[in-house]
Design an enzyme around this catalytic site. Structure first.
Site, PDB file in Angstrom:
ATOM      1  N   GLU A 114      20.992 -74.490 -17.472  1.00  0.00           N
ATOM      2  CA  GLU A 114      19.630 -73.986 -17.338  1.00  0.00           C
ATOM      3  C   GLU A 114      19.619 -72.757 -16.434  1.00  0.00           C
ATOM      4  O   GLU A 114      20.637 -72.392 -15.844  1.00  0.00           O
ATOM      5  CB  GLU A 114      18.706 -75.090 -16.798  1.00  0.00           C
ATOM      6  CG  GLU A 114      18.559 -76.243 -17.766  1.00  0.00           C
ATOM      7  CD  GLU A 114      17.550 -77.284 -17.330  1.00  0.00           C
ATOM      8  OE1 GLU A 114      17.029 -77.993 -18.202  1.00  0.00           O
ATOM      9  OE2 GLU A 114      17.270 -77.387 -16.123  1.00  0.00           O
ATOM     10  N   HIS A 229       5.986 -73.088 -15.358  1.00  0.00           N
ATOM     11  CA  HIS A 229       7.081 -73.153 -16.331  1.00  0.00           C
ATOM     12  C   HIS A 229       6.834 -72.090 -17.393  1.00  0.00           C
ATOM     13  O   HIS A 229       5.738 -71.996 -17.950  1.00  0.00           O
ATOM     14  CB  HIS A 229       7.160 -74.540 -16.973  1.00  0.00           C
ATOM     15  CG  HIS A 229       8.484 -74.802 -17.617  1.00  0.00           C
ATOM     16  ND1 HIS A 229       8.859 -74.208 -18.797  1.00  0.00           N
ATOM     17  CD2 HIS A 229       9.533 -75.561 -17.227  1.00  0.00           C
ATOM     18  CE1 HIS A 229      10.080 -74.608 -19.118  1.00  0.00           C
ATOM     19  NE2 HIS A 229      10.516 -75.434 -18.174  1.00  0.00           N
ATOM     20  N   ARG A 277      13.049 -69.231 -12.887  1.00  0.00           N
ATOM     21  CA  ARG A 277      11.778 -69.455 -13.578  1.00  0.00           C
ATOM     22  C   ARG A 277      10.680 -68.487 -13.170  1.00  0.00           C
ATOM     23  O   ARG A 277       9.855 -68.093 -13.993  1.00  0.00           O
ATOM     24  CB  ARG A 277      11.299 -70.887 -13.338  1.00  0.00           C
ATOM     25  CG  ARG A 277      12.091 -71.909 -14.108  1.00  0.00           C
ATOM     26  CD  ARG A 277      11.583 -73.305 -13.895  1.00  0.00           C
ATOM     27  NE  ARG A 277      12.335 -74.234 -14.691  1.00  0.00           N
ATOM     28  CZ  ARG A 277      12.182 -75.554 -14.650  1.00  0.00           C
ATOM     29  NH1 ARG A 277      11.287 -76.070 -13.820  1.00  0.00           N
ATOM     30  NH2 ARG A 277      12.898 -76.354 -15.414  1.00  0.00           N
ATOM     31  N   HIS A 336       3.352 -76.111 -13.428  1.00  0.00           N
ATOM     32  CA  HIS A 336       4.341 -77.149 -13.708  1.00  0.00           C
ATOM     33  C   HIS A 336       4.745 -77.984 -12.498  1.00  0.00           C
ATOM     34  O   HIS A 336       4.771 -79.204 -12.578  1.00  0.00           O
ATOM     35  CB  HIS A 336       5.593 -76.488 -14.301  1.00  0.00           C
ATOM     36  CG  HIS A 336       6.704 -77.445 -14.614  1.00  0.00           C
ATOM     37  ND1 HIS A 336       6.532 -78.528 -15.444  1.00  0.00           N
ATOM     38  CD2 HIS A 336       8.007 -77.473 -14.208  1.00  0.00           C
ATOM     39  CE1 HIS A 336       7.683 -79.186 -15.542  1.00  0.00           C
ATOM     40  NE2 HIS A 336       8.579 -78.588 -14.796  1.00  0.00           N
ATOM     41  N   ARG A 371      11.921 -73.444  -7.183  1.00  0.00           N
ATOM     42  CA  ARG A 371      12.787 -74.586  -7.505  1.00  0.00           C
ATOM     43  C   ARG A 371      13.821 -74.233  -8.559  1.00  0.00           C
ATOM     44  O   ARG A 371      13.497 -73.692  -9.608  1.00  0.00           O
ATOM     45  CB  ARG A 371      11.944 -75.766  -7.978  1.00  0.00           C
ATOM     46  CG  ARG A 371      12.776 -76.985  -8.385  1.00  0.00           C
ATOM     47  CD  ARG A 371      11.893 -78.161  -8.679  1.00  0.00           C
ATOM     48  NE  ARG A 371      11.094 -77.985  -9.881  1.00  0.00           N
ATOM     49  CZ  ARG A 371      11.504 -78.292 -11.113  1.00  0.00           C
ATOM     50  NH1 ARG A 371      12.719 -78.743 -11.314  1.00  0.00           N
ATOM     51  NH2 ARG A 371      10.690 -78.129 -12.138  1.00  0.00           N
TER      52      ARG A 371
END
Length: 520
Positions: A114, A229, A277, A336, A371
């Site tokens: 990811e 997100h 992100r 998110h 995060r």
């Protein structure tokens, strides 16, 4: 009023609450409480997986480095070291509980990749990792006969002289008050995505635990960092419901394009689709503001691989009329994950004695300003376990039975008015306190929130609907006040009027409490 007593009260039945309870179950009497039904939590809907160092090609130093870099000089290095070093043992706990993760034909674990991860380290169970973890942990809870109560809404924490002795709830089935006395109380109530109009969270995520802790005097930290997100799809326009598409699909080759088939992300970061992100979400938001359409294109992944590794994503996209093996699907960023939360130490202790917090509601320091993908389930496992171990090592204390609570009949606010106030606030937060912020929008949000909060002060008592609105408003207000105070852009917090990062604010956190920042 119904009175209950237990050694440890755990509020919340997602992965962090369940890990705490399981860690304590053979040492203390535990009562698990949830305001809805079991499984109604963000853990249950988590897709991607657990970021953990278990492969031969990876090591803890690299994972720590990736987490610290993504946190942008706000992550706590010791907290991150605890997270990464203890992660493998907690995964082994899950496996011992019977939870299965995807494996390759040779029997080794299958790892996905990811954004902002240097290695393939995302351990997963298809694209329903949270579903399998939640069900596995609940099975173990029942096997150990741990007590739990559903449909109890948190009214308030019982705190006197900065010491927590349990909590007061409303039974949503009967409307009666329930007082639970406990030596220690653990908040594992999750995030607050539902304060935003567009979110991946389930519709009960209004930050109840955080707001109750704030009202009880606990310190709150870094609320300006709310992660959006980047890849969500709208699955029900009338109900304004959104479905998250796991970041791991981009790790397997899916790309993001606009209607001109341009891969615009490389203009913002050399990692393209696998940038952190915050970068991806802002780049998509910019495209949408400019009038472009943005799509996630799966066609670089083999069709059978999509259906094998991402079956739930494939089926949910089909429900919207899009076969992702044949065509791209329109996406947008939505709220998110609450990066900030109740400030804790490395064992989940808050600034209120005998009150603990873990999971998304807590600010342990592991995420910093942004995060790292799939560190959230890892944090819930590691710090939920640490809370349980720490409480188990504490001497038993005598519970002080605080003042008697008189039940009052509340004059209900109109259901239509409450619905309108909630909806208006959610729209306000998404439009004024979303991915891109500025002084004018934030001040406007602050004024509107204050006006409603002032009206709430005139209410002698709150029924559940009124209290839920109050919690929503408090969480929103704390996000706004924190965003106003941080006059820079860093990670998930972007100010168009302060677009650069101020290096003098490295390791400088935003801390609020009811004494320094009254709600009105």
């Amino acid at each position: 009023m119904l009175g209950l007593e237990t050694d440890v009260l755990v509020i919340g039945t997602g992965i962090s609450g369940l890990m705490t309870a399981l860690t304590l179950s053979d040492k203390r009497k535990v009562l698990l409480v949830t305001k809805s039904r079991l499984r109604k939590c963000n853990t249950y809907y988590a897709q991607g997986g657990v970021a953990v160092v278990l492969s031969n090609t990876d090591n803890v130093k690299i994972h720590i480095r990736d987490t610290m870099r993504t946190g942008l000089m706000l992550a706590d290095e010791k907290a991150v070291e605890i997270l990464v070093n203890e992660g493998p043992e907690r995964v082994k706990d899950l496996i011992d509980y019977g939870i299965c993760f995807n494996k390759k034909e040779n029997g080794e674990f299958e790892f996905l990749k990811e954004g902002a991860h240097s290695e393939r380290r995302i351990l997963h169970a298809f694209d329903k990792t949270g579903y399998f973890i939640e069900n596995g942990l609940l099975k173990e809870v029942r096997h150990r006969k741990i007590n739990y109560r559903e449909m109890l809404f948190l009214d308030s924490l019982s705190v006197e002289d900065n010491n927590c002795s349990g909590a007061i709830f409303t039974d949503l089935n009967t409307g009666r008050k329930v007082r639970v006395l406990a030596q220690q109380t653990v908040l594992a109530t999750g995030g607050a995505g539902a304060v935003y109009q567009k979110t991946t969270n389930w519709n009960g995520s209004f930050g109840d635990g955080l707001a109750a802790a704030y009202l009880a005097g606990a310190d709150i930290r870094d609320m300006e960092f709310y992660q959006f997100h980047p890849t969500a799809i709208q699955i029900n326009e009338k109900a304004n419901k959104f479905f998250l598409i796991s970041e791991s699909v981009r790790g397997e080759g899916a790309i993001i394009i606009n209607e001109k088939k341009e891969r615009f992300l490389y203009e913002h970061d050399e990692r393209g689709e696998l940038a952190p992100r915050d970068i991806v979400a802002r780049a998509i938001a910019n495209q949408l503001e400019e009038g472009h359409q943005v799509y996630l294109d799966f066609r670089q992944i083999e069709k059978n691989q999509i259906q094998k590794v991402f079956p739930m994503i494939y089926k949910n996209c089909l429900k919207t009329g899009v076969d992702i093996t044949r065509q791209p699907i329109a996406i947008l960023p939505v709220a998110h994950y609450m990066i900030g939360g109740i400030k804790t130490d490395y064992y989940g202790q808050t600034s209120v004695h005998n009150l603990y917090a873990c999971g998304e509601v807590a600010s342990t320091g592991v995420h910093g300003a942004n995060r790292l993908a799939s560190n959230s389930l890892l944090e819930c496992m590691v710090y939920g376990h640490r809370v349980g171990k720490h409480i188990a090592g504490q001497p038993r204390v005598k519970i002080k039975n605080s003042k008697k609570l008189k039940e009052k009949a509340c004059k209900p606010t109109s259901g239509r008015l409450l619905f309108t106030l909630k909806a208006d606030n959610r729209a306000l937060m998404y439009n004024n306190v979303g991915i891109k912020r500025d002084e004018q929008k934030l001040k406007g949000a602050e004024v509107q929130l204050k006006q409603v909060l002032e009206k709430m002060k005139t209410t002698d008592c709150q029924n559940v609907q009124q209290k839920q609105l109050l919690y929503q408003l408090i969480c929103s207000y704390l996000i706004v006040k924190s965003a106003l105070s941080r006059k820079e852009s860093r990670g998930a917090h972007f100010r168009s009027d302060y677009p650069k990062t101020d290096n003098s604010l490295d390791q400088k956190h935003t801390e609020l409490n009811i004494r320094s920042t009254p709600i009105c």
